[in-house]
Design an enzyme around this catalytic site. Structure first.
Site, short mmCIF file in Angstrom:
data_model
loop_
_atom_site.label_atom_id
_atom_site.label_comp_id
_atom_site.label_asym_id
_atom_site.label_seq_id
_atom_site.Cartn_x
_atom_site.Cartn_y
_atom_site.Cartn_z
N VAL A 35 -58.94 -14.59 67.50
CA VAL A 35 -59.98 -14.78 68.52
C VAL A 35 -60.53 -16.19 68.34
O VAL A 35 -61.08 -16.52 67.29
CB VAL A 35 -61.11 -13.75 68.38
CG1 VAL A 35 -62.19 -14.00 69.43
CG2 VAL A 35 -60.58 -12.33 68.49
N VAL B 42 -62.13 -9.24 65.78
CA VAL B 42 -61.43 -10.00 64.75
C VAL B 42 -60.92 -9.07 63.64
O VAL B 42 -59.87 -9.33 63.04
CB VAL B 42 -62.32 -11.11 64.16
CG1 VAL B 42 -61.49 -12.04 63.28
CG2 VAL B 42 -62.96 -11.91 65.27
N LEU C 184 -61.00 3.64 59.13
CA LEU C 184 -60.92 4.18 60.49
C LEU C 184 -60.78 3.02 61.48
O LEU C 184 -61.36 1.96 61.31
CB LEU C 184 -62.16 5.01 60.81
CG LEU C 184 -62.25 6.38 60.14
CD1 LEU C 184 -63.66 6.93 60.23
CD2 LEU C 184 -61.25 7.35 60.74
N LEU D 87 -65.33 15.09 62.77
CA LEU D 87 -64.89 14.31 61.62
C LEU D 87 -64.24 15.31 60.67
O LEU D 87 -64.84 15.79 59.72
CB LEU D 87 -66.06 13.61 60.94
CG LEU D 87 -66.92 12.68 61.79
CD1 LEU D 87 -67.93 11.94 60.92
CD2 LEU D 87 -66.08 11.70 62.56
N ILE E 15 -64.00 14.92 56.74
CA ILE E 15 -65.33 14.99 56.11
C ILE E 15 -65.90 16.40 56.22
O ILE E 15 -66.52 16.90 55.27
CB ILE E 15 -66.28 13.96 56.75
CG1 ILE E 15 -65.63 12.58 56.76
CG2 ILE E 15 -67.61 13.92 56.00
CD1 ILE E 15 -65.13 12.11 55.42
#
Length: 591
Positions: free
Chosen positions: A25, A51, A421, A476, A479
């Site tokens: 970028v 980025v 993630l 999730l 988790i």
């Protein structure tokens, strides 16, 4: 001599080092570098939407082909800090990527200038080298040194930070006579190989644990040859998966607390000797050291000296590139075979194969909503041995590793140590840029998908198609499962009723609308018999439009995937396979 800007010299070095694409970028503090790329040409550019996404694209690019080094570029300040996750991910998995950042002018570094941050200090712990280059004449040599470092010993990432005035300063540099520096890789000695093979010979039930170092060394063919020559079964780690084909008679399964096979754990527990090659004894592979090592002798071969003894002290350690070690192991083993001195391992290998044939988990469920195991069964049916899978973390990745099949090195492209993630989409784009022809299938749960979903637009803009299998339980999930030990289900629900998509019920985000809004194609299935046809349709859409195609499968909300705290105490929450009809896509499923 030739005068040019330091930025132009850096671009010349990149090209001489084999770089023809970068992910990034642009921004004010790195614009001189972009001006140099534009002027000189030869380096294509993929514009990321974030980025961090660019850094993961660079990772995917590196991981796809031996010798590749991904390059990501950003401006000063937050661009560099955004790349830290990618640097950490690359460092943990021994992946060389080069991050180049802009920086405030040298005279203003101590004045809290706009977007001036000490990125050298921040990136230091997650790179092999991080440097802010303060002298323009040092720029080309800093880039040259970066490539030597990235390729030497244990591979890893480097960050080069360039103040804007350094980039713009003119220096003397002759690109025509430039040559890359030789990389250093430690190699085993003949005496070390002889001792390791002697220890293997003394064992009755030996195994080879094949780590990601074998993939990095491009030595998978030598691993398979060594296993076949000695008759020793192979346990690949998650990062080494694909080093030996899943359907090979000596592939004995994966071991671990999560990404493992029942038969792999059982075989490790039955062994009396383990030769680890290019692995780091990761805790998700070993569980407790006491259980993992009890009753077994260990040889550990690794390119990084500080890895030998880091997790536990092996009975014998060798510091060596995996390929160099395997060359010598093969030399010694061939001589022993010619002399009739290699042990016959047929009975032990057959015992391992019997476990592989019988210790299976069930995948054939007809439930609605869909059980995740059925998704992987359908993936095995739809996608062949040339498929490159890309995934990062979560129940989707864990179950994928338990049920999918990988037959070639670099065909399971996974962030192993860091597990951030959002990694999957940008990494898959990097894989596609590195391999324009392969079938690429990304695998995500809904939260991983949502983390960096904006990068789908990059696939649409630059025509980087792949199939993205999105398993959606609006949770999730990993988790939630971990919270069972705390007797809670707290702050892990992703479910809500979407006022714009009543048909979703409690599943919340309309991923189809999001994907289509970003210029991609998307399909949703709710029944198991729809999964296979959806994959076929996704292939057609991908071929027609040359964009990423998302196949969302609505899962049951709660599924507990097999895992535990020790390799001899894995909780099997679901039914186990009792016949071939329970696991029809399993390798050697002939029970």
């Amino acid at each position: 001599m030739t005068r040019m800007t330091a930025a132009e010299a850096a671009v010349h070095v990149l090209r001489k080092e084999g770089i023809d694409v970068a992910f990034g970028v642009p921004g004010a503090a790195i614009n001189p570098f972009y001006a140099a790329m534009r002027k000189l040409g030869g380096i294509d550019h993929v514009l990321a939407r974030h980025v961090e996404g660019a850094s993961h694209m660079a990772e995917g690019y590196t991981r796809t082909k031996a010798g590749n080094i991904g390059v990501c570029i950003g401006t000063s300040g937050p661009a560099g800090t955004d790349m830290i996750t990618g640097l950490y991910s690359a460092s943990g998995d021994s992946i060389p990527i080069l991050c180049i950042t802009g920086q405030a002018p040298r005279a203003r570094l101590h004045k809290e200038d706009f977007q001036a941050v000490d990125i050298q200090a921040i990136a230091g712990p997650v790179t092999k080298w991080a440097v802010t280059v303060l002298e323009p004449a040092q720029v080309p040599r800093a880039v040259q040194h970066a490539f030597q470092l990235m390729r030497s010993s244990r591979p890893g990432p480097v960050l080069i930070d360039l103040p804007i005035d350094v980039q713009m300063s003119e220096i003397e540099f002759d690109p025509d006579t430039y040559e890359p520096l030789p990389a250093y890789r430690p190699a085993a000695t003949r005496a070390q190989a002889e001792k390791a093979i002697a220890m293997l010979q003394a064992a009755e039930r030996p195994l080879i644990v094949a780590g990601g170092g074998i993939i990095n060394a491009d030595a998978s063919d030598r691993l398979v040859e060594f296993a076949e020559l000695t008759g020793v079964p192979v346990i690949p780690t998650l990062m080494g998966w694909g080093a030996i084909p899943d359907d090979h008679e000596l592939m004995a399964g994966m071991v671990g607390l999560q990404t493992s096979h029942r038969y792999g754990n059982a075989t490790l527990l039955a062994s009396d000797f383990v030769m680890g090659i290019g692995n780091r004894w990761a805790n998700r592979h070993t569980g407790s050291v006491e259980t993992y090592t009890r009753g077994r002798t260990f040889v550990h071969v690794d390119i990084e000296p500080t890895q030998i003894g880091r997790v536990f002290g092996p009975d014998y350690g060798i510091v060596s590139d995996a390929g160099a070690a395997l060359d010598l192991f093969l030399e010694v083993a061939r001589e022993m075979q010619a002399a009739g001195r290699l042990k016959d391992r047929t009975a032990w290998a057959a015992e391992c194969q019997e476990r592989k044939r019988t210790l299976l988990r069930k995948t054939h469920f007809d439930n609605v909503p869909v059980k995740p195991q059925r998704v992987y069964e359908e993936m095995n049916k739809a996608f062949g041995p040339n498929t490159r899978y890309v995934s990062t973390i979560g129940l989707s990745q864990i179950a994928g590793a338990q049920f999918l099949h990988v037959h070639k090195p670099r065909h399971w492209i996974n962030c192993g140590q860091a597990g951030p993630l959002g990694w999957t989409i940008p990494a898959a784009l990097g894989v596609r840029r590195a391999d324009p022809e392969a079938e690429i299938v990304a695998l995500s749960g809904d939260y991983d998908f949502q983390f960096m979903v904006e990068e789908l637009a990059v696939g649409a803009q630059f025509k980087l198609p792949f199939i993205h299998v999105l398993v959606n339980n609006a949770y999730l999930g990993l988790i939630r499962q971990a919270q069972r030990g705390f007797d809670m289900d707290y702050c892990v629900q992703l479910s809500f009723e979407n006022v714009n998509a009543a048909e979703l019920g409690e599943y919340g985000v309309d991923h189809l609308a999001v994907a289509e809004g970003l210029g991609c194609k998307a399909l949703r299935v709710t029944r198991p018999e729809q999964i296979g046809p959806a994959f076929a349709q996704a292939r057609e859409l991908m071929a027609e439009h040359r964009v990423p195609v998302v196949v969302e499968v609505i899962l049951e909300r709660v599924t507990n995937i097999a895992m535990g705290t020790e390799i001899d105490a894995i909780n099997e929450f679901e039914e186990l396979a009792e016949s071939v009809t329970d696991a029809p896509s399993a390798i050697t499923a002939t029970v």
